[in-house]
Motif scaffolding. Structure first.
Motif, PDB file in Angstrom:
ATOM      1  N   SER A   6       0.522  -1.305  -0.101  1.00 55.60           N
ATOM      2  CA  SER A   6       0.338   0.292   0.164  1.00 55.60           C
ATOM      3  C   SER A   6       0.889   1.465   0.108  1.00 55.60           C
ATOM      4  CB  SER A   6      -1.002   0.329   1.030  1.00 55.60           C
ATOM      5  OG  SER A   6      -0.444   0.964   2.297  1.00 55.60           O
ATOM      6  N   SER A   7       1.411   1.245   0.718  1.00 55.46           N
ATOM      7  CA  SER A   7       2.939   2.717   0.581  1.00 55.46           C
ATOM      8  C   SER A   7       3.450   2.423  -0.614  1.00 55.46           C
ATOM      9  CB  SER A   7       4.348   1.853   1.642  1.00 55.46           C
ATOM     10  OG  SER A   7       5.344   2.842   1.432  1.00 55.46           O
ATOM     11  N   PHE A   8       4.292   1.514  -1.494  1.00 52.21           N
ATOM     12  CA  PHE A   8       4.385   1.623  -3.326  1.00 52.21           C
ATOM     13  C   PHE A   8       3.285   1.989  -3.517  1.00 52.21           C
ATOM     14  CE2 PHE A   8       5.010  -1.213  -7.045  1.00 52.21           C
ATOM     15  CZ  PHE A   8       5.878  -0.075  -7.824  1.00 52.21           C
ATOM     16  N   GLY A   9       1.709   1.665  -3.676  1.00 56.20           N
ATOM     17  CA  GLY A   9       0.515   2.545  -4.248  1.00 56.20           C
ATOM     18  C   GLY A   9       0.504   3.418  -3.891  1.00 56.20           C
ATOM     19  N   MET A  10       1.394   4.395  -3.102  1.00 52.45           N
ATOM     20  CA  MET A  10       1.048   5.829  -2.851  1.00 52.45           C
ATOM     21  C   MET A  10       1.300   6.662  -2.985  1.00 52.45           C
ATOM     22  SD  MET A  10      -0.939   7.766  -0.792  1.00 52.45           S
ATOM     23  CE  MET A  10      -1.077   9.729  -0.515  1.00 52.45           C
ATOM     24  N   TRP A  11       3.113   5.856  -3.192  1.00 50.18           N
ATOM     25  CA  TRP A  11       3.686   6.602  -3.774  1.00 50.18           C
ATOM     26  C   TRP A  11       3.919   6.139  -5.435  1.00 50.18           C
ATOM     27  CZ3 TRP A  11       7.189   9.762  -2.132  1.00 50.18           C
ATOM     28  CH2 TRP A  11       7.858  10.218  -0.557  1.00 50.18           C
ATOM     29  N   LEU A  12       3.736   5.585  -5.308  1.00 47.33           N
ATOM     30  CA  LEU A  12       2.799   5.656  -7.625  1.00 47.33           C
ATOM     31  C   LEU A  12       2.221   6.979  -7.640  1.00 47.33           C
ATOM     32  CD1 LEU A  12       3.386   2.133  -8.825  1.00 47.33           C
ATOM     33  CD2 LEU A  12       4.544   3.693  -9.059  1.00 47.33           C
ATOM     34  N   PHE A  13       0.844   7.293  -6.843  1.00 48.50           N
ATOM     35  CA  PHE A  13       0.650   8.069  -6.516  1.00 48.50           C
ATOM     36  C   PHE A  13       1.278   9.602  -7.012  1.00 48.50           C
ATOM     37  CE2 PHE A  13      -2.105  11.228  -4.227  1.00 48.50           C
ATOM     38  CZ  PHE A  13      -3.012  11.983  -5.946  1.00 48.50           C
ATOM     39  N   LEU A  14       1.814   9.529  -5.824  1.00 44.94           N
ATOM     40  CA  LEU A  14       2.572  10.881  -5.917  1.00 44.94           C
ATOM     41  C   LEU A  14       3.740  11.462  -6.856  1.00 44.94           C
ATOM     42  CD1 LEU A  14       3.987  10.461  -1.472  1.00 44.94           C
ATOM     43  CD2 LEU A  14       1.542  11.664  -2.900  1.00 44.94           C
ATOM     44  N   LEU A  15       4.305   9.638  -7.866  1.00 44.93           N
ATOM     45  CA  LEU A  15       5.392  10.316  -8.617  1.00 44.93           C
ATOM     46  C   LEU A  15       4.015  10.909 -10.212  1.00 44.93           C
ATOM     47  CD1 LEU A  15       7.445   8.345  -7.556  1.00 44.93           C
ATOM     48  CD2 LEU A  15       7.475   7.514  -9.698  1.00 44.93           C
ATOM     49  N   THR A  16       2.516  10.626 -10.386  1.00 45.26           N
ATOM     50  CA  THR A  16       1.994  11.250 -11.042  1.00 45.26           C
ATOM     51  C   THR A  16       1.994  12.729 -10.819  1.00 45.26           C
ATOM     52  OG1 THR A  16       0.060  10.445  -9.882  1.00 45.26           O
ATOM     53  CG2 THR A  16       0.245   8.731 -11.221  1.00 45.26           C
ATOM     54  N   GLU A  17       1.797  13.309  -9.336  1.00 51.09           N
ATOM     55  CA  GLU A  17       1.281  14.036  -8.782  1.00 51.09           C
ATOM     56  C   GLU A  17       2.809  14.859  -8.754  1.00 51.09           C
ATOM     57  OE1 GLU A  17      -1.517  15.102  -7.878  1.00 51.09           O
ATOM     58  OE2 GLU A  17      -1.078  15.188  -5.860  1.00 51.09           O
ATOM     59  N   ILE A  18       3.731  14.807  -8.677  1.00 51.51           N
ATOM     60  CA  ILE A  18       5.295  14.931  -9.071  1.00 51.51           C
ATOM     61  C   ILE A  18       4.723  15.995 -10.387  1.00 51.51           C
ATOM     62  CG2 ILE A  18       7.653  14.965  -9.472  1.00 51.51           C
ATOM     63  CD1 ILE A  18       7.544  13.003  -7.353  1.00 51.51           C
ATOM     64  N   MET A  19       4.803  14.149 -11.556  1.00 53.55           N
ATOM     65  CA  MET A  19       4.379  15.460 -13.281  1.00 53.55           C
ATOM     66  C   MET A  19       3.306  15.944 -13.200  1.00 53.55           C
ATOM     67  SD  MET A  19       7.429  13.432 -13.678  1.00 53.55           S
ATOM     68  CE  MET A  19       7.572  13.507 -15.773  1.00 53.55           C
ATOM     69  N   PHE A  20       2.513  15.804 -12.297  1.00 56.90           N
ATOM     70  CA  PHE A  20       1.502  16.814 -12.828  1.00 56.90           C
ATOM     71  C   PHE A  20       1.484  18.320 -11.828  1.00 56.90           C
ATOM     72  CE2 PHE A  20      -2.458  18.677 -10.006  1.00 56.90           C
ATOM     73  CZ  PHE A  20      -2.789  19.593 -11.863  1.00 56.90           C
ATOM     74  N   PHE A  21       2.481  18.470 -10.549  1.00 57.88           N
ATOM     75  CA  PHE A  21       2.962  19.371 -11.071  1.00 57.88           C
ATOM     76  C   PHE A  21       4.039  20.081 -11.408  1.00 57.88           C
ATOM     77  CE2 PHE A  21       0.318  18.900  -7.103  1.00 57.88           C
ATOM     78  CZ  PHE A  21      -0.009  20.637  -6.851  1.00 57.88           C
ATOM     79  N   GLY A  22       4.770  18.693 -12.568  1.00 61.19           N
ATOM     80  CA  GLY A  22       6.525  19.291 -13.151  1.00 61.19           C
ATOM     81  C   GLY A  22       5.575  20.503 -14.559  1.00 61.19           C
ATOM     82  N   GLY A  23       5.253  19.791 -14.893  1.00 68.84           N
ATOM     83  CA  GLY A  23       4.192  20.270 -15.518  1.00 68.84           C
ATOM     84  C   GLY A  23       4.426  22.294 -15.379  1.00 68.84           C
ATOM     85  N   MET A  24       3.121  22.183 -14.200  1.00 73.22           N
ATOM     86  CA  MET A  24       3.833  23.422 -13.935  1.00 73.22           C
ATOM     87  C   MET A  24       4.495  24.343 -13.355  1.00 73.22           C
ATOM     88  SD  MET A  24      -0.240  24.097 -12.319  1.00 73.22           S
ATOM     89  CE  MET A  24       0.043  22.753 -11.440  1.00 73.22           C
ATOM     90  N   PHE A  25       5.913  23.898 -13.116  1.00 76.32           N
ATOM     91  CA  PHE A  25       6.647  24.131 -12.830  1.00 76.32           C
ATOM     92  C   PHE A  25       7.996  23.993 -14.174  1.00 76.32           C
ATOM     93  CE2 PHE A  25       5.625  22.523  -8.611  1.00 76.32           C
ATOM     94  CZ  PHE A  25       6.548  24.007  -7.806  1.00 76.32           C
ATOM     95  N   ALA A  26       7.696  23.680 -15.111  1.00 77.56           N
ATOM     96  CA  ALA A  26       8.356  23.360 -16.941  1.00 77.56           C
ATOM     97  C   ALA A  26       7.790  25.064 -16.771  1.00 77.56           C
ATOM     98  CB  ALA A  26       7.962  22.698 -17.421  1.00 77.56           C
ATOM     99  N   ALA A  27       6.828  25.466 -17.362  1.00 77.02           N
ATOM    100  CA  ALA A  27       6.282  26.448 -18.031  1.00 77.02           C
ATOM    101  C   ALA A  27       6.630  27.235 -16.866  1.00 77.02           C
ATOM    102  CB  ALA A  27       4.533  26.405 -17.667  1.00 77.02           C
ATOM    103  N   TYR A  28       6.485  27.567 -16.010  1.00 76.00           N
ATOM    104  CA  TYR A  28       7.037  28.402 -14.886  1.00 76.00           C
ATOM    105  C   TYR A  28       8.847  29.076 -15.440  1.00 76.00           C
ATOM    106  CZ  TYR A  28       9.019  31.256 -11.548  1.00 76.00           C
ATOM    107  OH  TYR A  28       9.870  32.266 -10.802  1.00 76.00           O
TER     108      TYR A  28
END
Lengths: 102, 246
Positions: B37-59
């Motif tokens: 379950s911890s691994f699953g949570m971290w995979l979700f957080l990885l998608t979150e990194i990429m989600f915010f990452g797109g905005m950081f790249a645009a910035y």
């Protein structure tokens, strides 16, 4: 049947949480203070350096990655690496298209 | 929670093997269940990194293109409010970490208390953020709704050493404020979702759900909350600090 992944629960002490909390607060004060100094390009370098340090100690201690399994460590590293690829490839494209005009 | 119901179903025969009621049958051990379950949570957080990452790249790209507009835009934010909010969020991460510790120690009232403190700090953060948004609205700095370049084609009285921007660059402050609202807005949405989940966790914690040895939910929610804190740790210097005095 293969052995299940070994993941013994490590309990981080409140004392360590307190130390990390204080470090984060000190770093926040430092980064605000540094923003008032005139450092040119280094304003961004110092601010991001402090932010990366803060994020690292949050990940290692508040998020327990220091005490987690290799699988978790690898997952976190993969996320960080993929994000770096996103930034590096985007910058490569933008910089090479407007070469010399940055 | 369906699998939970199956694992604890009274009709289910447990002949030949004893295990805690919260261990689901498709896992060999509690440790393996926790790790999964911890691994699953971290995979979700990885998608979150990429989600915010797109905005950081645009910035990053737009900051390089329209640097003077980003400087002028960032001079409109309050460092004091930004610093207070950073401190509030760090405190909330600390209270969340202590919540996880209380669950590990199986102390129910302490867990409820730390979770409530986290909710209060989260609400304080959102309140200060709302005040900042309101100020942006009053100063006509909201792109697409009520934006005016007036503040950027003249010298900002708080920064007399700054030059007024030419009209075309002043228009580009909208890019800065668009990113400001997109990034802090998405961060605030994550806070709102987090606080909503926390309210549910407090109710369940009060009923003793996480202090009988099974606290994966609290651990994973802690990961989410700390992740949202990390996003702010980067937003604060990027939006408020690094373009100052240049």
């Amino acid at each position: 049947m293969s052995e299940p992944t070994h993941h013994e629960q490590h309990i981080v002490s409140p004392k360590l949480y307190g130390v990390i909390f204080l470090l984060l607060m000190i770093c926040t004060a430092l980064t605000v203070g540094a923003s008032y100094l005139e450092l040119g390009t280094f304003n961004a370098v110092v601010a991001l350096g402090i932010a990366i340090f803060k994020a690292t100690i949050v990940v290692l201690f508040f998020m327990h990655v220091k005490y987690s399994s290799k699988l978790t460590k690898l997952t976190v590293a993969a996320g960080f690496f993929t994000f770096c690829v996103l930034l590096a490839m985007t910058l490569t494209d933008y910089m090479s298209r407007a070469w010399g005009r940055w | 929670m369906d699998s939970q119901a199956i694992a604890t179903h009274p009709d289910h025969t447990h002949a030949g093997h004893e295990h805690p009621p919260y261990l689901r049958h498709h896992f060999a051990t509690v440790e393996q269940q926790r790790e999964t379950s911890s691994f699953g949570m971290w995979l979700f957080l990885l998608t979150e990194i990429m989600f915010f990452g797109g905005m950081f790249a645009a910035y990053m790209i737009y900051r390089n293109w329209y640097y003077p507009a980003f400087v002028a835009g960032s001079h409109q934010l309050s460092i004091v409010l930004g610093t207070i909010n950073t401190a509030v969020l760090i405190c909330s991460s600390f209270t969340m970490a202590m919540g996880v510790y209380s669950a590990e120690m199986r102390r129910k009232s302490a867990l409820v208390m730390w979770l409530l403190a986290t909710i209060v700090l989260g609400v304080v953060f959102l309140g200060i953020k709302a005040d900042e948004y309101h100020e942006k609205w009053e100063k006509h700095h909201v792109p697409g709704l009520n934006f005016s370049v007036q503040d950027f084609v003249r010298v900002n009285p708080a920064y007399p050493e700054d030059k007024a921007l030419p009209l075309d660059m002043a228009e580009k402050t909208q890019v800065y404020f668009s990113l400001y609202f997109a990034m802090t807005g998405m961060h605030a949405l994550h806070m709102i979702i987090g606080i909503s989940i926390l309210i549910g966790l407090v109710i369940k914690a009060q009923a003793g759900a996480y202090t009988q040895g099974h606290m994966t939910t609290i651990e994973n929610f802690g990961l989410y909350w700390h992740f949202v804190d990390i996003v702010w740790i980067f937003l604060f210097p990027l939006l408020y600090l690094i373009s100052r005095h240049q």
